[in-house]
Design a protein around this motif. Structure first.
Motif, PDB file in Angstrom:
ATOM      1  N   ILE A   6     -95.801  20.327 -79.890  1.00  0.00           N
ATOM      2  CA  ILE A   6     -94.446  20.054 -80.373  1.00  0.00           C
ATOM      3  C   ILE A   6     -94.480  18.983 -81.450  1.00  0.00           C
ATOM      4  N   LYS A  21     -93.304  19.308 -85.371  1.00  0.00           N
ATOM      5  CA  LYS A  21     -92.295  18.436 -85.966  1.00  0.00           C
ATOM      6  C   LYS A  21     -92.804  17.766 -87.243  1.00  0.00           C
ATOM      7  N   ALA A  63     -87.504  22.468 -84.391  1.00  0.00           N
ATOM      8  CA  ALA A  63     -88.313  21.618 -83.503  1.00  0.00           C
ATOM      9  C   ALA A  63     -87.821  20.182 -83.560  1.00  0.00           C
ATOM     10  N   PHE A  78     -86.268  19.211 -80.026  1.00  0.00           N
ATOM     11  CA  PHE A  78     -87.295  18.482 -79.282  1.00  0.00           C
ATOM     12  C   PHE A  78     -87.307  17.029 -79.713  1.00  0.00           C
TER      13      PHE A  78
END
Length: 97
Positions: free
Chosen positions: A9, A13, A79, A83
């Motif tokens: 993740i 990002k 993302a 997230f």
């Protein structure tokens, strides 16, 4: 596994997915849609979504256009949006007797 997911993740990002990764995401979306179209639960939930949100259900027919136009930058932005730093980790453990 948790640390591997978090690392992936974070990578997403920081830099966009590769062209190969984007193609894989698009193909996965297409295959899932092909399967979903054959189920009543898909149609029920999709039509309910459009009715509930007062949106035009004709959008269902624009799926291929939306998937094809998806970009690596859009995935990266998603993302970053979904997230963020506020996350919770849940671990399921087997029941002990």
């Amino acid at each position: 596994l948790i640390s591997a997911v978090k690392a992936e993740i974070d990578r997403l990002k920081k830099k966009p997915v590769t062209a190969a990764e984007l193609a894989q995401v698009q193909e996965t979306q297409r295959r899932k849609r092909e399967t979903d179209l054959k189920t009543n639960s898909f149609w029920s939930s999709v039509l309910q979504f459009y009715l509930w949100n007062k949106e035009d259900p004709i959008q269902i027919l624009k799926f291929e256009e939306m998937v094809s136009s998806l970009s690596a930058k859009e995935l990266q932005q998603a993302a970053r949006t979904y997230f963020g730093d506020n996350q919770a980790v849940f671990i399921l453990r087997p029941q002990t007797k």
